[in-house]
Scaffold this active site. Structure first.
Site, PDB file in Angstrom:
ATOM      1  N   HIS A 267       1.795   1.422  -3.237  1.00  0.00           N
ATOM      2  CA  HIS A 267       0.867   2.329  -3.914  1.00  0.00           C
ATOM      3  C   HIS A 267       1.295   3.790  -3.887  1.00  0.00           C
ATOM      4  O   HIS A 267       0.470   4.672  -4.055  1.00  0.00           O
ATOM      5  CB  HIS A 267      -0.530   2.187  -3.295  1.00  0.00           C
ATOM      6  CG  HIS A 267      -1.211   0.898  -3.624  1.00  0.00           C
ATOM      7  ND1 HIS A 267      -2.407   0.535  -3.078  1.00  0.00           N
ATOM      8  CD2 HIS A 267      -0.839  -0.113  -4.436  1.00  0.00           C
ATOM      9  CE1 HIS A 267      -2.757  -0.663  -3.535  1.00  0.00           C
ATOM     10  NE2 HIS A 267      -1.821  -1.070  -4.357  1.00  0.00           N
TER      11      HIS A 267
ATOM     12  N   ASP B  55       0.864  -1.186   0.000  1.00  0.00           N
ATOM     13  CA  ASP B  55       0.000   0.000   0.000  1.00  0.00           C
ATOM     14  C   ASP B  55       0.894   1.227   0.000  1.00  0.00           C
ATOM     15  O   ASP B  55       2.037   1.154  -0.451  1.00  0.00           O
ATOM     16  CB  ASP B  55      -0.971  -0.035   1.188  1.00  0.00           C
ATOM     17  CG  ASP B  55      -2.319   0.613   0.852  1.00  0.00           C
ATOM     18  OD1 ASP B  55      -2.325   1.813   0.536  1.00  0.00           O
ATOM     19  OD2 ASP B  55      -3.345  -0.079   0.885  1.00  0.00           O
TER      20      ASP B  55
END
Length: 375
Positions: free
Chosen positions: A256, A233
């Site tokens: 991410h 993430d």
């Protein structure tokens, strides 16, 4: 935990020891990033002159070691060292809160392990007395994340570490296979985090480690530098309340991006300003620089700079969305008449590297439901 002007320090080992221990495990790009650890850093931690006593945490094989730590804390809240010995893997099967510390060093020379049984962890997190995180200030931790990721189990997942102090240091910690979120420092002021190592990579053929954010950094006057973060993430995410935050000289893999947000969820008023993200390697990330806000939000994100960002095999080096939404609650909202978090003075400077071609793949996220991305 909040105290001022006392200092709390979490330490594991020297930077050279961290580097030496990882050289046989990391990809070449990560090894190059480890050279960042040799950079001199200011000594802003515990004043060793006033350390007067040490508590060496005992270990009993096959038993929970947490109660001994909890029982001893009352006598070691000032001018002390709490030592987790080198060569020992401690069973931290009960959450621990280190609170009201003044000039205390928590020395993580050994390893820590959470319960391996998923149902046990879920029962503790779901209980009314759970403190919100498994640790508040801690070190080398294995949370056995793959057994959660492989089954898409998102029930009662613990946040790992909350570090909320004024005048604090987090250095040379190692985290492996966290279940979900790693460091939360959003309630901190004047915090320096450096030389830390997070390895929450997806296993070949295994489940994806969603929501394993590296640093949640919505605090004030934060310097986060010289870290290796391999996760699923945000490498770093600066949420509402972030002010004068610097994230730099680090290596990010598999996640991410370098994110601002998400902001404005549920119509909330966001405030983020004076953020600098620079000198970062983004290796096999989905995004490079990223901004995300929810439809219907308010407030402002102002004076945000991403510069000197090297991307390797990244499909979206710069990605800005003001229509972040939860697909579990319905279709994408119409934004023509709604409000958004305002953006002002965003700078994207000196991006370089390689992109990757994308194909349709469906991933799942706790906030976004089933998400169609193109890589």
């Amino acid at each position: 935990m909040h105290f001022t002007p006392a200092v709390a320090l979490v330490t594991l080992a020297s930077a050279s020891a961290v580097s030496a221990g990882l050289t046989s495990y990391l990809a070449p790009a990560a090894l190059a990033a480890l050279s960042l650890f040799t950079k001199p850093v200011p000594n802003t931690g515990v004043n060793s002159k006033w350390i007067t006593k040490t508590f060496t945490v005992p270990h009993t094989p096959g038993a929970d070691d947490s109660p001994a730590v909890i029982a001893a804390l009352a006598n070691f809240t000032a001018n002390s060292t709490i030592l987790f010995k080198s060569g020992v893997t401690y069973n931290i099967w009960t959450p621990i809160v280190f609170s009201n510390l003044k000039n205390v060093e928590i020395a993580m020379e050994g390893n820590l392990t959470l319960p391996t049984d998923v149902a046990t962890v879920q029962g503790i997190v779901g209980a009314s007395g759970f403190p919100g995180h498994w640790f508040k200030i801690t070190g080398w931790i294995d949370s056995h994340g793959p057994q959660w990721w492989d089954t898409m189990n998102q029930v009662n997942r613990p946040h790992l570490i909350n570090f909320g102090v004024t005048n604090g240091v987090i250095k040379n910690m190692k985290i492996v296979d966290s279940i979900a979120w790693n460091f939360a420092v959003s309630s901190s002021n004047n915090l320096h985090a450096y030389g830390n190592y997070i390895d929450v990579r997806q296993r070949p053929g295994g489940g994806f480690p969603f929501n394993t954010d590296g640093f949640g950094a919505g605090g004030k006057n934060l310097l986060i530098e010289d870290n290796v973060i391999m996760n699923g993430d945000d490498c770093v995410t600066v949420g509402s309340g972030g002010q004068n935050v610097v994230f730099r000289n680090s290596y990010c893999y598999g996640g991410h991006g370098l994110s601002i947000g998400s902001l404005g969820k549920g119509g909330s008023v966001a405030s983020v300003h004076d953020i600098l993200i620079e000198n970062v390697i983004m290796d096999n990330e989905l995004y490079g620089a990223r901004f995300k806000s929810w439809t219907g939000g308010a407030g402002i994100a102002q004076n945000i700079t991403w510069r000197n960002i090297v991307v390797k095999n990244v499909p979206f080096p710069i990605y800005v969305t003001q229509n972040y939404w939860d697909q579990n609650l319905g279709p994408k909202p119409n934004t023509t008449g709604g409000t958004n978090t305002l953006v002002d003075n965003f700078t994207f400077e000196n991006f370089s590297g390689t992109l990757r071609e994308c194909h349709a793949v469906r991933r799942r996220d706790v906030h976004l439901g089933s998400v169609l991305v193109f890589c």
